[in-house]
Design a protein around this motif. Sequence first.
Motif, PDB file in Angstrom:
ATOM      1  N   LEU A 141      27.219  40.131  53.224  1.00  0.00           N
ATOM      2  CA  LEU A 141      28.609  39.778  52.905  1.00  0.00           C
ATOM      3  C   LEU A 141      28.651  38.341  52.384  1.00  0.00           C
ATOM      4  O   LEU A 141      28.074  37.437  53.013  1.00  0.00           O
ATOM      5  CB  LEU A 141      29.499  39.892  54.142  1.00  0.00           C
ATOM      6  CG  LEU A 141      29.650  41.300  54.720  1.00  0.00           C
ATOM      7  CD1 LEU A 141      30.479  41.240  56.006  1.00  0.00           C
ATOM      8  CD2 LEU A 141      30.295  42.243  53.700  1.00  0.00           C
ATOM      9  N   ASP A 144      33.725  33.591  51.704  1.00  0.00           N
ATOM     10  CA  ASP A 144      34.738  33.024  50.819  1.00  0.00           C
ATOM     11  C   ASP A 144      35.284  31.742  51.434  1.00  0.00           C
ATOM     12  O   ASP A 144      35.638  31.704  52.625  1.00  0.00           O
ATOM     13  CB  ASP A 144      35.870  34.041  50.602  1.00  0.00           C
ATOM     14  CG  ASP A 144      36.946  33.528  49.665  1.00  0.00           C
ATOM     15  OD1 ASP A 144      36.707  33.511  48.446  1.00  0.00           O
ATOM     16  OD2 ASP A 144      38.028  33.127  50.184  1.00  0.00           O
ATOM     17  N   ARG A 222      33.945  43.609  52.527  1.00  0.00           N
ATOM     18  CA  ARG A 222      33.617  43.047  51.219  1.00  0.00           C
ATOM     19  C   ARG A 222      33.444  41.540  51.272  1.00  0.00           C
ATOM     20  O   ARG A 222      32.593  40.981  50.569  1.00  0.00           O
ATOM     21  CB  ARG A 222      34.719  43.428  50.217  1.00  0.00           C
ATOM     22  CG  ARG A 222      34.500  42.976  48.802  1.00  0.00           C
ATOM     23  CD  ARG A 222      35.618  43.483  47.903  1.00  0.00           C
ATOM     24  NE  ARG A 222      36.926  43.071  48.351  1.00  0.00           N
ATOM     25  CZ  ARG A 222      37.507  41.907  48.008  1.00  0.00           C
ATOM     26  NH1 ARG A 222      36.869  41.058  47.221  1.00  0.00           N
ATOM     27  NH2 ARG A 222      38.713  41.616  48.453  1.00  0.00           N
ATOM     28  N   LEU A 223      34.255  40.860  52.093  1.00  0.00           N
ATOM     29  CA  LEU A 223      34.200  39.403  52.245  1.00  0.00           C
ATOM     30  C   LEU A 223      34.283  39.056  53.728  1.00  0.00           C
ATOM     31  O   LEU A 223      34.858  39.815  54.537  1.00  0.00           O
ATOM     32  CB  LEU A 223      35.356  38.714  51.504  1.00  0.00           C
ATOM     33  CG  LEU A 223      35.298  38.652  49.974  1.00  0.00           C
ATOM     34  CD1 LEU A 223      36.582  38.040  49.425  1.00  0.00           C
ATOM     35  CD2 LEU A 223      34.089  37.849  49.516  1.00  0.00           C
TER      36      LEU A 223
END
Length: 243
Positions: A141, A144, A222-223
């Motif tokens: 992953l 962010d 996803r993040l």
Amino acid sequence: MMKKLFLLGLAVMILLSGCRQATTVILPPETQGPTQASTGGTTLSTTEPPTVPTTQTTEAETTVPPTQPPTDPPTQPPTNPPTRPANPPTQPPTNPPTQPPTQPPTEPDVYDIGSHSIGSLEWALLAELNARRTAEGLPELPMDRTLCALAAIRAYELTQNLSHSRPDGRDWSSVLSDYSQAGQPLGENLLHGTDDYTAGAMTEVWMGSPSHRNLILHSDARLVGIGVWEQNGQIFVAVLFIA
């Protein structure tokens, strides 16, 4: 000359002959009036008219009282009403006090999304989580930066309410909508312990809990965002997963 002597002697003789007749002067008791003399039954007044001293006033002695100037009432200066300025000063309009925007009560690194920095502990935790994922055949992953800032907000809020609800009672995922973070929230892993916790020890604690393990190994993730808050020897960690 002889004629004058004759006349003088004649006058003396007449005078002496008159003195031989007795003249009695009678003054009535307590009389303050004119004095009368009686001569042979005839009363003669011996009172001379009173002498009134005459005062000759010459032009030089005439005293004219000084003429005093007429006394005028004191003149008071005219009282003029106070004059107002043609253009009175304009007072600035009173504006209600502007309240400053609400700022987080803590360090700006926690709430200032743009200036948030990622520490070494966050990077170490990311490495531990991805190691568990790759062990299960799942992709790593990416982390962010904005999502890490939101995770740091949640880590700070744990100091006030150690739960998945925020201090204002809303669900944890509201922090994403507050900052318009795109993505579908999957869940968050939380941890509270002493500041000597290592990234590996933290990951082992989560992997020992089925719900936390399932989130770390979620196939739709996803993040990931990881936030850490340290206070008084305690450490608060939040890991956010979005799809």
